[in-house]
Every structure is written in C-alpha cells, then in structure tokens.
Scaffold this active site. Structure first.
Site, mmCIF file in Angstrom:
data_model
loop_
_atom_site.group_PDB
_atom_site.id
_atom_site.type_symbol
_atom_site.label_atom_id
_atom_site.label_comp_id
_atom_site.label_asym_id
_atom_site.label_seq_id
_atom_site.Cartn_x
_atom_site.Cartn_y
_atom_site.Cartn_z
ATOM 1 N N ARG A 42 0.853 -1.194 0.000
ATOM 2 C CA ARG A 42 0.000 0.000 0.000
ATOM 3 C C ARG A 42 0.885 1.239 0.000
ATOM 4 O O ARG A 42 1.280 1.733 1.040
ATOM 5 C CB ARG A 42 -0.910 -0.037 1.227
ATOM 6 C CG ARG A 42 -1.839 1.165 1.364
ATOM 7 C CD ARG A 42 -2.766 0.965 2.563
ATOM 8 N NE ARG A 42 -3.625 2.107 2.805
ATOM 9 C CZ ARG A 42 -3.290 3.159 3.563
ATOM 10 N NH1 ARG A 42 -2.104 3.215 4.146
ATOM 11 N NH2 ARG A 42 -4.129 4.151 3.727
ATOM 12 N N SER A 114 -12.483 -2.749 0.944
ATOM 13 C CA SER A 114 -12.666 -2.130 2.261
ATOM 14 C C SER A 114 -14.131 -1.773 2.453
ATOM 15 O O SER A 114 -14.712 -1.123 1.574
ATOM 16 C CB SER A 114 -11.884 -0.818 2.367
ATOM 17 O OG SER A 114 -10.518 -1.024 2.222
ATOM 18 N N LYS A 143 -4.148 5.910 8.453
ATOM 19 C CA LYS A 143 -4.951 6.245 7.282
ATOM 20 C C LYS A 143 -5.497 7.642 7.497
ATOM 21 O O LYS A 143 -6.144 7.912 8.514
ATOM 22 C CB LYS A 143 -6.080 5.221 7.121
ATOM 23 C CG LYS A 143 -6.755 5.254 5.767
ATOM 24 C CD LYS A 143 -7.704 4.056 5.644
ATOM 25 C CE LYS A 143 -8.339 3.948 4.280
ATOM 26 N NZ LYS A 143 -9.165 5.101 3.941
HETATM 27 C C1 TPS Z 1 -7.651 -5.516 4.125
HETATM 28 N N1 TPS Z 1 -7.713 0.649 5.814
HETATM 29 C C2 TPS Z 1 -8.625 0.787 6.814
HETATM 30 S S1 TPS Z 1 -7.927 1.244 8.281
HETATM 31 C C3 TPS Z 1 -6.369 1.224 7.632
HETATM 32 C C4 TPS Z 1 -6.418 0.895 6.272
HETATM 33 C C5 TPS Z 1 -5.231 0.821 5.391
HETATM 34 C C6 TPS Z 1 -5.145 1.569 8.464
HETATM 35 C C7 TPS Z 1 -4.713 0.450 9.397
HETATM 36 O O1 TPS Z 1 -3.464 0.742 9.987
HETATM 37 N N2 TPS Z 1 -8.815 -3.483 4.800
HETATM 38 C C8 TPS Z 1 -7.780 -4.022 4.130
HETATM 39 N N3 TPS Z 1 -6.867 -3.263 3.494
HETATM 40 C C9 TPS Z 1 -6.964 -1.893 3.548
HETATM 41 N N4 TPS Z 1 -6.023 -1.158 2.909
HETATM 42 C C10 TPS Z 1 -8.007 -1.286 4.271
HETATM 43 C C11 TPS Z 1 -8.939 -2.125 4.865
HETATM 44 C C12 TPS Z 1 -8.105 0.241 4.445
HETATM 45 P P1 TPS Z 1 -3.094 0.380 11.514
HETATM 46 O O2 TPS Z 1 -2.966 -1.102 11.639
HETATM 47 O O3 TPS Z 1 -1.756 1.061 11.720
HETATM 48 O O4 TPS Z 1 -4.175 0.970 12.391
#
Ligand code: TPS
Length: 218
Positions: A42, A114, A143
C-alpha cells in the site's frame, strides 16, 4: 492456491511511507519469516514511490512473498497489480469500482474490498469480492481519511449475513485487543503499525498468533 484465509490470517499491510529511515524490505522479510499469511503493498501519501522506483520496490516485495508462499496483494493500483501478475488487488470505497477491478483482473485473482457497513459488504459481494476488510475497528493513525472507530459490531453483522465470506478486521489492531476481533468471528486481522513499529517483529507476530487462542476462549 489453497482456500483463502482457511486459517486465521495475520494480514500485514505496508508501503515505504510506513517505514521512514528503515529498510522496508527488511521489515517485510522479518514479517514473512515471523509467519504473516498475507501481504498487501500500500503505497500512499505524499512520499509514496512512483514510476520505476515503485515498480522496482513492488517487484522485490513480490519476490519475497513468493519465496514464503504468501499471497502478494496490491492496494488500489490495478495497473501495477496486472503488470506484476500479483495474486490480487485490494480496493477502497473511494477507489475504482470493485466490479471494474474484478473485470480487469479476471476471475482467478483475489479481490478484497474495504467496507464500513453491512450495506457496503453486500455491494462488495455482488461485485465479486473474495474477502472484505472491515474497519476501522479501533482508532488508527495510519490512514488519513479514515472513519471513526466502529468496534467489532460490523464484523458480527457481516459474518451473520455472510458466514462464508472472509472478513478481515482492520484499524488499530494490536496483540492486546485482537482477541475481541477474533471473538467477533473475524477470519483475519490486518495490521500496519503494530507490526511495523514493533521492537521485535517475530515476537509481535507470535503475540498475534497467541491472540487467536485467547479470542476463541472469549
Ligand atoms: C484488508 N484501511 C482501513 S484502516 C487502515 C487501512 C489501510 C489503516 C490500518 O493501519 N482493509 C484491508 N486493506 C486496507 N487497505 C483497508 C482495509 C483500508 P493500523 O494497523 O496502523 O491501524
């Protein structure tokens, strides 16, 4: 490929912007060696790699995932996913239509979407999603445009409606709160910061694996 997320998944997400001043490939390799079972590249934000640099970095990530037999999924960038013959693509609500991504990638690639609600999950299923990423479950710093934390109720609702659909919880998940996510019926936890920022990535992934058992006992 064996059935997607047939066992509880520790799904690692990373881009070079998540590892300032450190070697992102070293972090990915440590996570793979530690036992993650899915990886999503990502590249996002002002410092994201583009062009040749992105392609080179993506190829190296894919090579590592391949060596560990872990699916390599690309976030948002269908062109990159297609060019690399990646295992799959992950699409957000603000990205290309999931049904378009399905059509462009073909029927055999993994499509993740998502979602923040049961309605979005229903649409994702109709678009041909193989799994949904549901969140943010907890507060996240990773995010920029994220919605407010929803807890685990969305995961419960989606699993209730689609018991066979893999649901991956995401957003602020760490070993000490992952038990709640497993207890809600999640098939996996997707994680950026709790893995990238861990002092020992191997130990952190072991803790995530231990949280699976703790969740089952809840
Ligand atoms: C499998 N997304 C939602 S919250 C987030 C992201 C990237 C940040 C989490 O970071 N589900 C999947 N892939 C995605 N890219 C998303 C949702 C979108 P942290 O673990 O630091 O809180």
């Amino acid at each position: 490929m064996s059935k997607l997320f047939s066992k509880p998944a520790i799904y690692f997400i990373m881009g070079s912007q998540n590892t300032p001043g450190r070697d992102a490939l070293e972090i990915l390799e440590a996570a793979l060696a530690g036992g993650i079972n899915c990886f999503q590249l990502r590249e996002k934000g002002a410092d994201a790699l583009t062009g040749e640099l992105l392609l080179d970095f993506a190829v190296e990530c894919q090579r590592l995932c391949c060596a560990y037999k872990v699916p390599f999924i690309v976030n948002d960038d269908v062109e990159l996913a297609y060019a690399l013959d990646a295992d799959g693509i992950h699409i957000g609500q603000e990205d290309m239509e999931a049904s378009t991504a399905r059509r462009l990638m073909g029927p055999d690639k993994i499509l993740g979407v998502s979602v923040h609600s049961l309605e979005e999950a229903e649409k994702a299923v109709l678009s041909g999603a193989d799994y949904v990423g549901m969140g943010p479950v907890f507060g996240t710093q990773s995010k920029a445009d994220t919605k407010s934390p929803a807890g685990t109720s969305g995961i419960l609702a989606v699993k209730n409606r689609y018991p066979g659909l893999p649901v991956i919880g995401i957003g602020g998940i760490a070993p000490d709160n992952a038990g709640q996510v497993w207890a809600a019926g999640a098939d996996g936890v997707a994680v950026i910061s709790a893995i990238v920022q861990a002092e020992s990535i191997a130990l952190q992934i072991r803790r995530f694996n231990e949280s699976i058992k703790a969740g089952a006992e809840k």
